[in-house]
Motif scaffolding. Structure first.
Motif, PDB file in Angstrom:
ATOM      1  N   TRP A 111       1.166   3.147 -10.102  1.00 25.93           N
ATOM      2  CA  TRP A 111       1.813   3.256  -8.786  1.00 25.93           C
ATOM      3  C   TRP A 111       1.664   1.978  -7.974  1.00 25.93           C
ATOM      4  O   TRP A 111       2.602   1.519  -7.333  1.00 25.93           O
ATOM      5  CB  TRP A 111       1.212   4.436  -8.007  1.00 25.93           C
ATOM      6  N   SER A 112       0.428   1.382  -8.032  1.00 24.66           N
ATOM      7  CA  SER A 112       0.180   0.210  -7.184  1.00 24.66           C
ATOM      8  C   SER A 112       1.027  -0.975  -7.662  1.00 24.66           C
ATOM      9  O   SER A 112       1.344  -1.855  -6.878  1.00 24.66           O
ATOM     10  CB  SER A 112      -1.306  -0.154  -7.217  1.00 24.66           C
ATOM     11  N   ASP A 121       6.818   3.651  -5.429  1.00 22.94           N
ATOM     12  CA  ASP A 121       6.338   4.441  -6.569  1.00 22.94           C
ATOM     13  C   ASP A 121       7.055   5.791  -6.550  1.00 22.94           C
ATOM     14  O   ASP A 121       7.796   6.103  -5.623  1.00 22.94           O
ATOM     15  CB  ASP A 121       4.802   4.553  -6.575  1.00 22.94           C
ATOM     16  N   ASP A 169       0.839  -1.200   0.000  1.00 21.47           N
ATOM     17  CA  ASP A 169       0.000   0.000   0.000  1.00 21.47           C
ATOM     18  C   ASP A 169       0.873   1.249   0.000  1.00 21.47           C
ATOM     19  O   ASP A 169       2.054   1.201   0.358  1.00 21.47           O
ATOM     20  CB  ASP A 169      -0.921  -0.002   1.230  1.00 21.47           C
ATOM     21  N   TYR A 170       0.279   2.354  -0.374  1.00 22.04           N
ATOM     22  CA  TYR A 170       0.950   3.647  -0.482  1.00 22.04           C
ATOM     23  C   TYR A 170       1.644   4.020   0.833  1.00 22.04           C
ATOM     24  O   TYR A 170       1.007   4.015   1.885  1.00 22.04           O
ATOM     25  CB  TYR A 170      -0.089   4.710  -0.864  1.00 22.04           C
ATOM     26  N   ASP A 207      -0.466   7.148 -12.544  1.00 21.61           N
ATOM     27  CA  ASP A 207      -1.783   7.003 -11.930  1.00 21.61           C
ATOM     28  C   ASP A 207      -1.736   5.820 -10.963  1.00 21.61           C
ATOM     29  O   ASP A 207      -0.747   5.099 -10.897  1.00 21.61           O
ATOM     30  CB  ASP A 207      -2.871   6.791 -12.988  1.00 21.61           C
ATOM     31  N   GLU A 208      -2.833   5.640 -10.223  1.00 17.58           N
ATOM     32  CA  GLU A 208      -2.813   4.629  -9.165  1.00 17.58           C
ATOM     33  C   GLU A 208      -2.553   3.228  -9.717  1.00 17.58           C
ATOM     34  O   GLU A 208      -1.895   2.415  -9.065  1.00 17.58           O
ATOM     35  CB  GLU A 208      -4.127   4.689  -8.375  1.00 17.58           C
ATOM     36  N   SER A 209      -3.032   2.943 -10.941  1.00 19.47           N
ATOM     37  CA  SER A 209      -2.832   1.585 -11.467  1.00 19.47           C
ATOM     38  C   SER A 209      -1.350   1.309 -11.692  1.00 19.47           C
ATOM     39  O   SER A 209      -0.872   0.201 -11.469  1.00 19.47           O
ATOM     40  CB  SER A 209      -3.639   1.392 -12.757  1.00 19.47           C
TER      41      SER A 209
END
Lengths: 459, 198
Positions: B177-178, B124, B88-89, B173-175
């Protein structure tokens, strides 16, 4: 905490930063909202609003062969004085309008407070640059100096002129200039590899100093400006190397038992010791190593958490660093005695709260620590914390885009940092006193700038 | 064939001669019949050889199939060993999905004592470059500690962080970054001694 302010004062550190206490004075309307994320901290900066003294440059003259380069020298000096952000440098006046004689009445009428005159003389090998600072209001010469500069083809030519410019700044303000300095930073190539580059303080002489085509990061200058230390993955694992810029000789710091990543080196102001961080070892945290005697690895701080990115106070007594001891998502800046000991938080963290503060750099002349932080989530700005005895204050210096990794100039007044804008990335310079911003190298994927000390000789 | 043709020719000549009168010649000796015993023996031996070959081929095929299955299992085990785990972030905690991926590695590692792993931690590209090096290392160490928590020796693992420097996906974007907040695995020893375990 007792910080050695005597050092600061003896340098004549006269940064006039007025802090904003009343929110009503703030320009940005969205600011009140952002402030909510940092309770109890006075954020904001009202820049010194008295006008900068006007400075005129009388066209330089040349003799004995000096005429060939006099125009180039004048351009460099003029740009250095503009970049010092301490004067309103007036537009140049055609040489035909003024003679060799200084006409104070003319310059006074034009609004100048200071006047620079200059002469370049051929001197056998190289040249002599004679500079004179005049106080136009009192109609008298204040200071005059002779500076040896090499041939224009010499690699030290521009730096020699920058050193003369810095003397002009010192004559006029009593404070050091920063023209004779370079900034080391990383640049990313198309393969995602990073190498170390340097660039002069005026954006000239972009030069690559490593060519490993691997990951090479976190350059840091030795206090004498002769070496740059950095982390590189060139031997697969991240290790710290010291590169002598004069000889090209390179040494790797020895490894601690148990491996780990060796990152974020910085020099003690006396130049004998490198402080850095080891992560992933049974003992993770900040270590020091005596690079002069090649010995004596000392563990300073850390443990289950990671302390990293150390930076020394100018007298070497204190150290600021980054830590994740409050949690991975809330890195903070802390201070401790440079030999290790109890640490206290400098960044505005409240237990259980949010806030992301990293990349500290202690001013080389004063009681200020710059770093970057997340003001609203996901947006990073350059912040400067005062660590003087009369209380902690935090000032925000950037308001646009994302801004990271500040590094102080040797004048303790300018900061280089990485800015991300809609058009891309670039190196920027901000003047802490006036808030003036100038791009140094735009449109390149740059990172982790480290501003050199004042460079006494070129390399 | 030539012999037989000759035989036919001789017979024909005899008949022609015979029709000219005189005592009929004695009947020619019957051509020698096949030696049934040796033929049978011969056929038996061919059959036996063929059977043996078939048996060997089947054995070989079985051996190969077994080997292929073993190799497939080894490869599957190898894939399991290097299967990435994600975070997770701004966190280095092992998520539930990462825990089951790591748990699957534990069995293989137990059965394959020669195998050593390098655990690479990644972040990320948000946040600071240097802090992300530390965060990546925290993630790699969290993975190592999870594995050693099952009794595996720490000496079998090395950790290294690449911070935000080696993204899997290039997007912002989150996709992307994750996918970039991850632990990656490199088999540094015993690659040929991977035992899938039970």
């Amino acid at each position: 905490m007792n910080l050695p302010l005597g050092v600061v004062q003896s340098f004549g550190f006269r940064l006039t930063v007025t802090l904003c206490v009343s929110m009503g004075l703030l320009v940005s309307s969205g600011f009140a909202q952002e402030r909510d994320s940092l309770p109890g901290v006075s954020l904001g900066l009202v820049y010194e609003n008295q006008p900068q003294p006007a400075l005129a440059i009388q066209p330089f003259t040349g003799r004995f062969g000096g005429a060939d380069l006099v125009d180039d020298v004048e351009v460099i000096v003029g740009r250095d004085l503009r970049n010092s952000d301490r004067f309103e440098v007036m537009d140049s006046i055609p040489a035909g309008l003024v003679g060799d004689v200084v006409d104070y009445t003319l310059w006074d009428r034009l609004g100048a407070v200071w006047l620079i005159t200059g002469q370049v003389e051929g001197a056998g090998e190289g040249y002599i640059l004679i500079l004179e600072l005049h106080d136009v209001v009192y109609g008298q010469s204040v200071e005059r100096g002779r500076f040896r500069i090499p041939d224009e083809a010499d690699s030290d030519f521009r730096m020699a002129v920058h050193r003369a410019s810095d003397e002009l700044v010192r004559w006029a303000t009593g404070d050091p200039g920063m023209a004779a300095s370079r900034i080391a930073f990383t640049m990313t190539d198309n393969q995602g590899n990073k190498d170390i580059y340097v660039i002069d303080s005026d954006g000239e002489n972009l030069d690559r100093i490593t060519n490993y085509r691997d990951l090479t990061l976190s350059p840091t200058w030795s206090p004498d400006g002769n070496k740059v230390a950095f982390t590189s993955y060139k031997s697969e694992l991240p290790r710290i190397y010291e590169l002598d810029l004069r000889t090209g000789e390179e040494n790797m710091l020895p490894e601690v038992r148990g491996g780990g990543d060796y990152i974020t080196p910085t020099y003690h102001p006396d130049g004998t010791t490198l402080a850095f961080s080891v992560t992933g070892n049974a003992r993770s945290g900040i270590f020091t190593y005596n690079v002069e005697r090649n010995c004596c690895l000392v563990f300073l701080s850390g443990g289950r958490w990671y302390d990293l990115s150390p930076t020394y106070s100018p007298d070497g007594q204190w150290m600021a660093f980054n830590t994740n001891r409050f949690g991975d998502a809330v890195p903070q800046i802390m201070l401790m005695p440079s030999q290790g000991g109890d640490a206290e938080t400098l960044s505005p963290y409240e237990y259980g709260g949010r806030g992301y503060f990293t990349a500290p750099d202690w001013s080389p002349v004063g009681d200020m620590v710059a770093f970057h932080g997340s003001i609203s989530r996901g947006t990073y700005h350059i912040l400067v914390a005062s660590v003087s005895n009369d209380g902690r204050r935090l000032n925000q210096l950037t308001w646009e885009g994302n801004n990271e990794d500040p590094s102080w100039a040797p004048d303790g007044r300018h900061l280089a940092f990485v800015g991300e804008r809609r058009w891309g990335f670039g190196l920027f310079v901000v003047d802490v006193a006036t808030g003036r911003l100038r791009p140094l190298l735009a449109g390149r994927r740059v990172g982790l700038p480290d501003w050199s000390p004042a460079l006494s000789t070129g390399r | 064939m030539i012999v037989r043709r000759f035989f036919i020719a001789v017979t024909a000549a005899t008949l022609v001669v015979g029709s000219c009168g005189g005592d009929p010649p004695p009947p020619p000796p019957a051509p020698p019949g096949p030696d049934m015993d040796s033929l049978r023996a011969y056929q038996d031996s061919v059959q036996a050889t063929e059977e043996e070959a078939r048996r060997l081929a089947a054995e070989e095929a079985a051996r190969r199939a077994e080997e292929a299955a073993r190799e497939r299992a080894r490869q599957a085990a190898e894939r399991t060993l290097v299967q990435m785990v994600f975070f997770d972030y701004d966190m280095s905690e092992i998520r539930d999905d990462a825990a089951s991926a790591l748990r699957a590695k534990v069995d293989i590692l137990r059965a394959s004592p020669q195998v050593q792993l390098r655990i690479e931690g990644h972040a990320d590209d948000r946040g600071s470059t240097e802090y992300n090096l530390a965060l990546g290392n925290r993630r790699a160490v969290a993975v190592r500690d999870f594995l050693t928590g099952f009794g595996l020796s720490e000496s079998r693992f090395s950790v290294v962080s690449f911070g935000e420097e080696r993204p899997l996906e290039s997007g912002s974007d989150e996709s992307a970054w994750s996918r970039n907040r991850r632990g990656q695995f490199v088999i540094t020893a015993g690659e040929n001694a991977i035992n899938p375990g039970n």
